[in-house]
Scaffold this active site. Structure first.
Site, PDB file in Angstrom:
ATOM      1  N   ASP A 139       0.809  -1.228   0.000  1.00 60.33           N
ATOM      2  CA  ASP A 139       0.000   0.000   0.000  1.00 60.33           C
ATOM      3  C   ASP A 139       0.835   1.268   0.000  1.00 60.33           C
ATOM      4  O   ASP A 139       0.441   2.287   0.578  1.00 60.33           O
ATOM      5  CB  ASP A 139      -0.961   0.016   1.213  1.00 60.33           C
ATOM      6  CG  ASP A 139      -1.844  -1.208   1.236  1.00 60.33           C
ATOM      7  OD1 ASP A 139      -2.234  -1.663   0.155  1.00 60.33           O
ATOM      8  OD2 ASP A 139      -2.134  -1.717   2.337  1.00 60.33           O
TER       9      ASP A 139
ATOM     10  N   LYS B 189       2.142   2.405  -5.047  1.00 62.27           N
ATOM     11  CA  LYS B 189       2.951   2.004  -6.200  1.00 62.27           C
ATOM     12  C   LYS B 189       2.219   2.261  -7.519  1.00 62.27           C
ATOM     13  O   LYS B 189       2.845   2.609  -8.515  1.00 62.27           O
ATOM     14  CB  LYS B 189       3.286   0.502  -6.106  1.00 62.27           C
ATOM     15  CG  LYS B 189       4.081   0.126  -4.877  1.00 62.27           C
ATOM     16  CD  LYS B 189       4.251  -1.388  -4.759  1.00 62.27           C
ATOM     17  CE  LYS B 189       2.978  -2.125  -4.377  1.00 62.27           C
ATOM     18  NZ  LYS B 189       2.486  -1.903  -3.013  1.00 62.27           N
TER      19      LYS B 189
ATOM     20  N   GLY C  45      -4.040  -4.180  -4.340  1.00 62.14           N
ATOM     21  CA  GLY C  45      -5.055  -3.188  -4.681  1.00 62.14           C
ATOM     22  C   GLY C  45      -4.340  -1.927  -5.107  1.00 62.14           C
ATOM     23  O   GLY C  45      -3.854  -1.198  -4.263  1.00 62.14           O
ATOM     24  N   HIS C  46      -4.218  -1.702  -6.411  1.00 59.97           N
ATOM     25  CA  HIS C  46      -3.453  -0.556  -6.898  1.00 59.97           C
ATOM     26  C   HIS C  46      -4.404   0.510  -7.432  1.00 59.97           C
ATOM     27  O   HIS C  46      -5.222   0.236  -8.304  1.00 59.97           O
ATOM     28  CB  HIS C  46      -2.449  -1.004  -7.967  1.00 59.97           C
ATOM     29  CG  HIS C  46      -1.404  -1.935  -7.407  1.00 59.97           C
ATOM     30  ND1 HIS C  46      -0.439  -2.528  -8.161  1.00 59.97           N
ATOM     31  CD2 HIS C  46      -1.184  -2.340  -6.137  1.00 59.97           C
ATOM     32  CE1 HIS C  46       0.333  -3.279  -7.390  1.00 59.97           C
ATOM     33  NE2 HIS C  46      -0.102  -3.184  -6.155  1.00 59.97           N
ATOM     34  N   THR C  47      -4.294   1.693  -6.872  1.00 56.03           N
ATOM     35  CA  THR C  47      -5.224   2.765  -7.220  1.00 56.03           C
ATOM     36  C   THR C  47      -4.536   3.778  -8.116  1.00 56.03           C
ATOM     37  O   THR C  47      -3.428   4.214  -7.814  1.00 56.03           O
ATOM     38  CB  THR C  47      -5.715   3.463  -5.934  1.00 56.03           C
ATOM     39  OG1 THR C  47      -6.234   2.467  -5.059  1.00 56.03           O
ATOM     40  CG2 THR C  47      -6.795   4.479  -6.234  1.00 56.03           C
TER      41      THR C  47
ATOM     42  N   GLN D 130       2.429  -5.743  -3.323  1.00 55.66           N
ATOM     43  CA  GLN D 130       2.827  -5.821  -1.911  1.00 55.66           C
ATOM     44  C   GLN D 130       4.137  -5.033  -1.698  1.00 55.66           C
ATOM     45  O   GLN D 130       4.459  -4.173  -2.489  1.00 55.66           O
ATOM     46  CB  GLN D 130       2.971  -7.274  -1.431  1.00 55.66           C
ATOM     47  CG  GLN D 130       1.660  -8.051  -1.353  1.00 55.66           C
ATOM     48  CD  GLN D 130       1.227  -8.647  -2.659  1.00 55.66           C
ATOM     49  OE1 GLN D 130       2.003  -9.260  -3.378  1.00 55.66           O
ATOM     50  NE2 GLN D 130      -0.023  -8.467  -3.009  1.00 55.66           N
TER      51      GLN D 130
HETATM   52  P1  IMO Z   1      -0.602  -3.999  -2.444  1.00 55.40           P
HETATM   53  O1  IMO Z   1      -0.093  -4.517  -3.765  1.00 55.40           O
HETATM   54  C1  IMO Z   1      -0.938  -4.509   1.850  1.00 55.40           C
HETATM   55  C2  IMO Z   1      -0.905  -8.601   3.448  1.00 55.40           C
HETATM   56  C3  IMO Z   1      -2.174  -9.070   4.119  1.00 55.40           C
HETATM   57  C4  IMO Z   1      -1.608 -10.039   5.140  1.00 55.40           C
HETATM   58  C5  IMO Z   1      -0.460 -10.685   4.359  1.00 55.40           C
HETATM   59  C6  IMO Z   1      -0.791 -12.016   3.733  1.00 55.40           C
HETATM   60  O2  IMO Z   1      -1.911  -3.293  -2.531  1.00 55.40           O
HETATM   61  O3  IMO Z   1       0.444  -3.216  -1.750  1.00 55.40           O
HETATM   62  P2  IMO Z   1      -2.212 -12.697   1.600  1.00 55.40           P
HETATM   63  O4  IMO Z   1      -3.656 -12.480   1.267  1.00 55.40           O
HETATM   64  O5  IMO Z   1      -1.277 -12.098   0.599  1.00 55.40           O
HETATM   65  O6  IMO Z   1      -1.890 -14.131   1.887  1.00 55.40           O
HETATM   66  O7  IMO Z   1      -1.998 -11.918   2.987  1.00 55.40           O
HETATM   67  O8  IMO Z   1      -0.090  -9.758   3.356  1.00 55.40           O
HETATM   68  N1  IMO Z   1      -1.081  -8.085   2.073  1.00 55.40           N
HETATM   69  C7  IMO Z   1      -1.058  -6.783   1.738  1.00 55.40           C
HETATM   70  N2  IMO Z   1      -0.958  -5.686   2.502  1.00 55.40           N
HETATM   71  N3  IMO Z   1      -0.993  -4.359   0.526  1.00 55.40           N
HETATM   72  C8  IMO Z   1      -1.063  -5.439  -0.275  1.00 55.40           C
HETATM   73  O9  IMO Z   1      -0.948  -5.359  -1.611  1.00 55.40           O
HETATM   74  C9  IMO Z   1      -1.139  -6.728   0.324  1.00 55.40           C
HETATM   75  N4  IMO Z   1      -1.243  -7.989  -0.135  1.00 55.40           N
HETATM   76  C10 IMO Z   1      -1.186  -8.796   0.941  1.00 55.40           C
HETATM   77  O10 IMO Z   1      -2.849  -8.002   4.743  1.00 55.40           O
HETATM   78  O11 IMO Z   1      -1.054  -9.335   6.219  1.00 55.40           O
HETATM   79 MG    MG Z   2      -3.062  -2.058  -1.646  1.00 55.69          MG
END
Ligand code: IMO
Ligand code: MG
Length: 442
Positions: A13, A16, A40-42, A228
């Site tokens: 988050d 990116k 979740g990319h905005t 992530q």
């Molecule tokens: P973006 O791309 C923030 C976190 C989840 C959890 C851990 C494992 O938007 O930055 P999972 O469903 O992947 O097995 O969950 O990883 N998590 C994220 N946190 N942004 C994300 O993606 C995330 N994708 C997974 O909250 O702690």
């Molecule tokens: Mg996100």
């Protein structure tokens, strides 16, 4: 400069999507190479907000080819819904999207398994996953016995394969569910449903590894969009509170099938503070009015799950580690505007662990849990900075804060973001001399 990489350096988050969208102008191809619809990319542009979870953020520029590689886990109905939504909003997807036949397919049992195994991290605590079936699908990929790749959906023998897998999954899930019970899957029904998805996806499916190697060898500019953040990397993050893929810079070569020699520049994306969703240690977390202030001003609620994000001060120990592991050249500092109106701002520059000062990032989660942040306190600024477009329009204290982040992380700041829109961006290299925040001292 064929290969540029955008990597989150915190727990995801980091905004990116906005950086990818900005850089896309200078690239021919944008690539998602790991993760799945947990991302979740905005992207906000022209007053419109687009939320993307599987499709690369480059899709909003019609001249750009978007690629989902074999390192990604794909949930077909989610992908099709995303394609339909973009198409209905006038975004050309059909000509511009390619999906690897090597990518792994998420099935409904992966999502049920995600729910039933929550609370079963190796230490018995909840990871707080996004419940998108990501971990179970990657487990099956590595386990090989019960996995289906996208390319398998077009091969003879799929029905038999699904029958065998469904039998195993029904037994496994019944055991996991215990008294809760669960509705068993029908192999025929899943087959019918997925054959339909496969037909709809057929025009997009290709060997993306060969496509990318050809493109890079021909000198085309390729942008790699990480999902992530490095601290959620399955090998290098805060294990077991991580996601199931290599979300730091090291994941690009394996996930895309592209050798490191083509990766010429890596931009590390950080928030001007820190957030985390889900469980796991977070040394600089502020469970107080500072945290609430950040959550409210930064609208810190999950894009995918709407969970409130945990918020805290910038952790330079963690970011420096993440930048080193990911081979980061420069930083993009996001959401600087969220820090306005605080009397003072803090940066964690070391931890105290067992009475000793530590500047490296602990490899074991128990140590990280016990690490007490050592902060440097800097004066805040009260001005609204969301209209700033050049560094010299930022308050002196904001520049000081950026310079300190750069120094503590050991990388120059290339981009500063002061709002969600494409326009609300400061390119630090355009700064007049004397205003450089771009110089790390070592
Ligand atoms: P973006 O791309 C923030 C976190 C989840 C959890 C851990 C494992 O938007 O930055 P999972 O469903 O992947 O097995 O969950 O990883 N998590 C994220 N946190 N942004 C994300 O993606 C995330 N994708 C997974 O909250 O702690
Ligand atoms: Mg996100």
């Amino acid at each position: 400069m064929p290969g540029t990489c955008v990597i989150g350096l915190q727990w995801g988050d980091e905004a990116k999507g906005k950086i990818v969208d900005l850089l896309t102008e200078r690239h021919d191809i944008v690539v998602r190479y790991q993760g799945g619809a947990n991302a979740g990319h905005t992207v906000v542009t022209g007053g419109q907000t687009y939320k993307l979870s599987l499709i690369p953020s480059g899709i909003l520029r019609p001249a750009v080819q978007c690629v989902i590689t074999g390192g990604v886990v794909v949930n077909p109905p989610t992908l099709l819904a995303e394609i339909d939504d973009l198409t209905n909003r006038g975004v050309p997807v059909a000509e511009n999207l390619m999906i690897s036949d090597r990518s792994h397919v998420i099935f409904p049992w992966h999502i049920v398994q995600d729910r039933l195994t929550e609370g079963c991290a190796s230490n018995g605590e909840a990871i707080g996953t996004t419940m998108r079936g990501i971990g179970p699908c990657y487990s099956d990929k590595v386990g090989r016995a019960h996995a289906v790749r996208l390319g398998d959906l077009y091969r003879p023998g799929l029905a038999e394969r699904l029958t065998r897998i469904v039998e195993h999954k029904n037994a496994l899930l019944a055991a996991l569910a215990g008294n809760q019970g669960f509705a068993p899957f029908s192999a025929e029904q899943v087959h019918r449903e997925y054959a339909h998805y496969a037909e709809r996806l057929r025009p997009y499916v290709a060997d993306t590894t060969t496509f990318l190697l050809d493109a890079l060898e021909a000198g085309r500019n390729v942008l790699f969009e990480g999902a992530q953040g490095a601290l959620l990397d399955v090998d290098h993050g805060t294990y077991p509170y991580v996601t199931s893929s290599n979300s730091s810079g090291v994941g690009i070569t394996a996930g895309a099938g592209v050798p490191g020699r083509y990766l010429h520049k890596t931009i590390g994306v950080v928030k001007a503070y820190c957030t985390r969703v889900g469980g796991g240690p977070f040394p600089t977390e502020q469970n107080n009015e500072i945290g609430s202030h950040l959550r409210q001003r930064g609208n810190e609620y999950g894009t995918v799950t709407r969970r409130p994000r945990r918020c805290g001060w910038f952790d330079a120990v963690a970011a420096r580690y993440a930048a080193r592991v990911s081979g980061v050249d420069t930083l993009a500092v996001m959401l600087l505007d969220v820090l306005s109106e605080l009397d003072e701002v803090k940066i964690c520059t070391a931890y105290e662990l067992n009475g000793r000062r530590l500047t490296s990032f602990p490899s074991h989660v128990d140590d990280l849990r016990q690490a007490v942040p050592i902060y440097e306190t800097l004066p805040g600024w009260c001005q609204n900075i969301s209209h700033a477009r050049h560094l010299d329009e930022l308050p002196k204290n904001a520049l000081r804060y950026l310079a300190r982040i750069s120094e503590a992380v050991g990388r120059p700041v290339e981009i500063v973001s002061v709002g969600a829109d494409r326009q609300q961006t400061i390119l630090a290299q355009d700064a007049p001399r004397g205003h450089a925040v771009a110089q790390p001292t070592g």
